[in-house]
Structures are given as C-alpha cells and as structure tokens.
Design an enzyme around this catalytic site. Structure first.
Site, PDB file in Angstrom:
ATOM      1  N   GLY A  10      -5.960 141.342  32.326  1.00 50.18           N
ATOM      2  CA  GLY A  10      -6.113 140.174  31.447  1.00 50.18           C
ATOM      3  C   GLY A  10      -5.343 138.971  31.972  1.00 50.18           C
ATOM      4  O   GLY A  10      -4.197 139.099  32.391  1.00 50.18           O
ATOM      5  N   ARG A  71     -10.656 143.584  35.996  1.00 47.08           N
ATOM      6  CA  ARG A  71     -10.260 144.987  35.865  1.00 47.08           C
ATOM      7  C   ARG A  71     -11.255 145.751  36.730  1.00 47.08           C
ATOM      8  O   ARG A  71     -12.416 145.358  36.804  1.00 47.08           O
ATOM      9  CB  ARG A  71     -10.340 145.433  34.403  1.00 47.08           C
ATOM     10  CG  ARG A  71      -9.396 144.651  33.495  1.00 47.08           C
ATOM     11  CD  ARG A  71      -9.300 145.265  32.108  1.00 47.08           C
ATOM     12  NE  ARG A  71      -8.383 144.491  31.281  1.00 47.08           N
ATOM     13  CZ  ARG A  71      -8.769 143.676  30.293  1.00 47.08           C
ATOM     14  NH1 ARG A  71     -10.037 143.564  29.994  1.00 47.08           N
ATOM     15  NH2 ARG A  71      -7.871 143.010  29.601  1.00 47.08           N
ATOM     16  N   SER A  72     -10.803 146.822  37.384  1.00 50.27           N
ATOM     17  CA  SER A  72     -11.700 147.480  38.337  1.00 50.27           C
ATOM     18  C   SER A  72     -11.819 148.977  38.086  1.00 50.27           C
ATOM     19  O   SER A  72     -10.826 149.699  38.124  1.00 50.27           O
ATOM     20  CB  SER A  72     -11.185 147.238  39.754  1.00 50.27           C
ATOM     21  OG  SER A  72     -11.923 147.988  40.679  1.00 50.27           O
ATOM     22  N   GLY A 101      -0.293 143.443  34.219  1.00 52.04           N
ATOM     23  CA  GLY A 101       0.384 144.283  33.238  1.00 52.04           C
ATOM     24  C   GLY A 101       0.633 145.668  33.798  1.00 52.04           C
ATOM     25  O   GLY A 101       0.411 145.911  34.985  1.00 52.04           O
ATOM     26  N   ASP A 102       1.064 146.610  32.931  1.00 50.32           N
ATOM     27  CA  ASP A 102       1.466 147.894  33.531  1.00 50.32           C
ATOM     28  C   ASP A 102       0.301 148.717  34.055  1.00 50.32           C
ATOM     29  O   ASP A 102       0.483 149.535  34.940  1.00 50.32           O
ATOM     30  CB  ASP A 102       2.452 148.684  32.682  1.00 50.32           C
ATOM     31  CG  ASP A 102       1.977 149.034  31.312  1.00 50.32           C
ATOM     32  OD1 ASP A 102       2.739 149.595  30.540  1.00 50.32           O
ATOM     33  OD2 ASP A 102       0.801 148.740  31.022  1.00 50.32           O
ATOM     34  N   THR A 125       1.402 139.181  30.944  1.00 48.86           N
ATOM     35  CA  THR A 125       0.489 139.549  29.856  1.00 48.86           C
ATOM     36  C   THR A 125       0.963 138.858  28.583  1.00 48.86           C
ATOM     37  O   THR A 125       2.174 138.763  28.353  1.00 48.86           O
ATOM     38  CB  THR A 125       0.458 141.063  29.590  1.00 48.86           C
ATOM     39  OG1 THR A 125      -0.184 141.299  28.328  1.00 48.86           O
ATOM     40  CG2 THR A 125       1.839 141.704  29.534  1.00 48.86           C
ATOM     41  N   ASP A 127       0.684 140.137  25.785  1.00 47.40           N
ATOM     42  CA  ASP A 127       1.024 141.181  24.808  1.00 47.40           C
ATOM     43  C   ASP A 127       2.529 141.483  24.717  1.00 47.40           C
ATOM     44  O   ASP A 127       2.994 142.037  23.725  1.00 47.40           O
ATOM     45  CB  ASP A 127       0.289 142.486  25.158  1.00 47.40           C
ATOM     46  CG  ASP A 127      -1.217 142.313  25.152  1.00 47.40           C
ATOM     47  OD1 ASP A 127      -1.701 141.364  24.505  1.00 47.40           O
ATOM     48  OD2 ASP A 127      -1.908 143.116  25.792  1.00 47.40           O
ATOM     49  N   ASP A 129       4.194 143.797  26.326  1.00 50.52           N
ATOM     50  CA  ASP A 129       4.301 145.242  26.110  1.00 50.52           C
ATOM     51  C   ASP A 129       4.755 145.982  27.367  1.00 50.52           C
ATOM     52  O   ASP A 129       4.436 147.149  27.553  1.00 50.52           O
ATOM     53  CB  ASP A 129       2.949 145.793  25.619  1.00 50.52           C
ATOM     54  CG  ASP A 129       1.827 145.535  26.621  1.00 50.52           C
ATOM     55  OD1 ASP A 129       2.044 144.801  27.604  1.00 50.52           O
ATOM     56  OD2 ASP A 129       0.722 146.076  26.421  1.00 50.52           O
ATOM     57  N   ARG A 171      -2.782 144.258  21.747  1.00 56.10           N
ATOM     58  CA  ARG A 171      -3.141 145.677  21.925  1.00 56.10           C
ATOM     59  C   ARG A 171      -2.326 146.543  20.966  1.00 56.10           C
ATOM     60  O   ARG A 171      -2.282 146.273  19.797  1.00 56.10           O
ATOM     61  CB  ARG A 171      -2.912 146.130  23.369  1.00 56.10           C
ATOM     62  CG  ARG A 171      -3.943 145.624  24.318  1.00 56.10           C
ATOM     63  CD  ARG A 171      -3.810 146.303  25.675  1.00 56.10           C
ATOM     64  NE  ARG A 171      -4.573 145.593  26.682  1.00 56.10           N
ATOM     65  CZ  ARG A 171      -5.864 145.745  26.877  1.00 56.10           C
ATOM     66  NH1 ARG A 171      -6.547 146.621  26.171  1.00 56.10           N
ATOM     67  NH2 ARG A 171      -6.496 145.038  27.795  1.00 56.10           N
TER      68      ARG A 171
HETATM   69  O1  F6P Z   1      -3.982 142.417  27.258  1.00 58.93           O
HETATM   70  C1  F6P Z   1      -4.340 141.135  26.878  1.00 58.93           C
HETATM   71  C2  F6P Z   1      -5.414 141.154  25.813  1.00 58.93           C
HETATM   72  O2  F6P Z   1      -5.749 139.813  25.507  1.00 58.93           O
HETATM   73  C3  F6P Z   1      -5.080 141.941  24.555  1.00 58.93           C
HETATM   74  O3  F6P Z   1      -4.217 141.257  23.697  1.00 58.93           O
HETATM   75  C4  F6P Z   1      -6.449 142.201  24.000  1.00 58.93           C
HETATM   76  O4  F6P Z   1      -6.462 143.362  23.188  1.00 58.93           O
HETATM   77  C5  F6P Z   1      -7.275 142.415  25.235  1.00 58.93           C
HETATM   78  O5  F6P Z   1      -6.587 141.783  26.308  1.00 58.93           O
HETATM   79  C6  F6P Z   1      -8.642 141.829  25.150  1.00 58.93           C
HETATM   80  O6  F6P Z   1      -9.335 142.227  26.281  1.00 58.93           O
HETATM   81  P1  F6P Z   1     -10.710 141.567  26.729  1.00 58.93           P
HETATM   82  O7  F6P Z   1     -10.385 140.216  27.294  1.00 58.93           O
HETATM   83  O8  F6P Z   1     -11.252 142.506  27.731  1.00 58.93           O
HETATM   84  O9  F6P Z   1     -11.552 141.435  25.502  1.00 58.93           O
END
Ligand code: F6P
Length: 319
Positions: A10, A71-72, A101-102, A125, A127, A129, A171
C-alpha cells in the site's frame, strides 16, 4: 557502488520525499542510484532504471509514489524471486532500500535468505502496525487527513443534531482510530485492541443527552467490522438520527506533512548510510522513543505491534 529504491504494498504519503532524498543523497556520496518501478512486480519484470536528478525534481510535495507500487502474488514463487535477484545483478546493484510494510519486509527477507541481497526496510504504511517503531512514514499525513474530515463532520453533526459513525483504515490495528478519537474528542471509539462495553456507553450517552448533548461523534476502526452495528445502536438504542461516513482511500493520499517529509529524509539517509557501510545483515530503520535506530528484520517481522497503553488511557472512553 549502485543502490536501488523501490516501493512495495500500500502506498503512503512520504514515499516521494524518500525517493527524492535517496537519489540526491546517493549522488552526493558519489555513487549511482537506481529506481525500481512498479514494486515487486517491477522487480520481477526488470523495471529498473538509473535515476537522474530530473526524475525526482518537483516531487517532494506529492502524495503517492512516482515509481508506483504493487502487491505481488508471483513473488511467492521461487522462480520469480530468482528472476528479481538476477535483474538487480544485471545492473550490479549492491543494496536495495524498500519502502513498505511488514508483508513487504517478509518478502525481501525471504529473498535475502536465498540470494546474497542486502536491503534496508523503511517502515511505510498509514496503518502504523509495524513492530519496533513508534511511527511509520505516512501515518502523520493520514492522521491529518482524518482530522480534517472529522472537523468537517463535527460541523454538520452539531448543526443537525445527529450521530456520526466514521470508519477509518488501519487493517487490524486501531492506531489511526485511537489517535483520531483523542484529537477530535470523539465520544465513542471502537478498535480491535479493546472491548467496547456497549451497556456502559449507552448509560453515559443517555444521561448526557438528557443533560443537553445534541450530537455524537464515533470513530470505528475498519478492523473491528462493527461500523454498521454501531450505527444501528446509535439510531435504535440511543435514539439519535445517525449517518455513516467511510473515509476510505482518501486517507492514503495528499501532500505529505512536514513531519512525514522530515521522517522520510531521516529514514532514507540512515538506510543509505547502512547499505554503504555494512553488508552483513538486513535491517529496518526505526524511530523509537524519540531516536532513530536500526532493528534486525527478524525482530521486526517476528513480533506484533501493540498499541501503547498510555494512548489507550487517553481515550475519552464512555465504557
Ligand atoms: O495498509 C494500508 C491500507 O490502506 C489499509 O489501511 C487498508 O485496509 C488497505 O490498505 C486497503 O487496501 P487496498 O488499497 O488494496 O484496498
């Protein structure tokens, strides 16, 4: 020496200032910077380009990431990780800075167990987290986006005597919700890390309404999946007309705040210095108790981030 930078997972505001500092700083040190476009997918497909100053001119104030991210699923397969490594070697790249992120750190850790790859992760991130760092790149900007939205929602809630339920991202982590609730004075905050005692909250709210309270602001962390339940409770049991706002992806955008720009510079300088200096192990740059430092990747991905109990104590909780 050649170093590369990439974004993974993200996106978060602050990625662009980090990319700019990376290119400027690596050149300043007399070495060669590379950009990996499209995240892990781009690493697999060899989208690796030598960076020029002009590539990063005028990007400091922009949200998102000019080199994009992804993301892959392919990266889970050995043959693609090998391909990714070979792509780096084609350019004689000695080290890689990863903004992510992690999940991204775990992926890179795996690759570095299989191939002689040096990388440093920069916790990025909204988040917040990631274990071992008090804050991550992008968090401050996201908090300010949420604050701005909550200030506006309060205007209409108070004028129209309504309850509002605002769902925020994060998340499984309730950090954004908790800090937003504290700084906006929300009456209700529902997060994955703490039980919400609906009976006690109900007694408090009803008493306050009798005494003149005319609107309610509630923040719900997306990870609880309780947005709808809280809205129904406010409407049916508390008896106040209720509206729901899901803030969604606006929380991921916007010009990075001054704090996030400085954090991006500090993290990036440390990541690059580490890669110049040492090739022994893979690390994550962290900011903990007011100080910058480096942590082993195993420690960061092997532990779970926990909300600071002091922060929880600051919540204006009604339960
Ligand atoms: O990890 C960042 C984040 O924005 C989270 O807060 C959220 O749950 C998720 O990514 C949303 O993912 P996507 O952009 O794939 O909808």
């Amino acid at each position: 020496m050649a170093l590369a930078i990439m974004c993974s997972g993200g996106d978060a505001p602050g990625m662009n200032p980090a990319i700019k500092k990376f290119v400027d700083y690596v050149y300043e040190k007399g070495e060669t910077p590379y950009l990996v476009y499209n995240g892990l997918e781009g690493l697999i497909d060899g989208k690796i380009v030598k960076a020029l100053h002009k590539d990063v001119a005028g990007i400091l104030h922009r949200g998102g990431a000019i080199i994009r991210s992804s993301r892959s699923k392919r990266f889970y397969e050995y043959k693609y990780r090998k391909q990714a490594y070979e792509n780096l070697k084609k350019h004689n790249i000695d080290g890689l800075v990863v903004l992510g992120g992690d999940g991204s750190f775990r992926a890179m850790d795996r690759m570095s167990d299989e191939f002689p790859l040096n990388f440093v992760g920069i916790p990025t991130t909204i988040d917040n987290d990631i274990y071992g760092t008090d804050t991550c790149l992008g968090v401050d900007t996201a908090l300010n986006v949420i604050r701005d939205a909550l200030d506006k929602i309060r205007d209409t809630a108070s004028t129209f005597s309504r309850a509002f339920v605002v769902e925020v991202m994060g998340r499984e982590c309730g950090y954004l919700a908790t800090v937003s609730a504290i700084t906006s004075g929300a009456e209700v905050c529902v997060i994955p890390e703490a039980d919400f005692n609906i009976q006690v909250a109900q007694e408090h709210l009803k008493k306050e309404i009798e005494e003149g309270r005319s609107y309610i602001l509630s923040i719900v962390a997306e990870g609880t999946k309780k947005t709808k339940d809280i809205a129904e409770w406010l409407e049916n049991d508390i008896g106040m007309e209720t509206r729901v706002t899901v803030l969604g992806h606006i929380q991921r955008g916007g010009s990075p705040t001054v704090f996030d720009r400085m954090l991006a510079f500090e993290f990036t300088i440390r990541a690059v210095d580490y890669l110049f200096m040492s090739k022994s192990s893979n690390k994550v740059v962290v900011f903990e108790n007011g100080e910058y430092g480096m942590k082993e990747i195993d420690e960061v991905v092997g532990n779970r981030y926990e909300l600071d109990p002091e922060l929880l104590g600051m919540l204006n909780r009604l339960d």
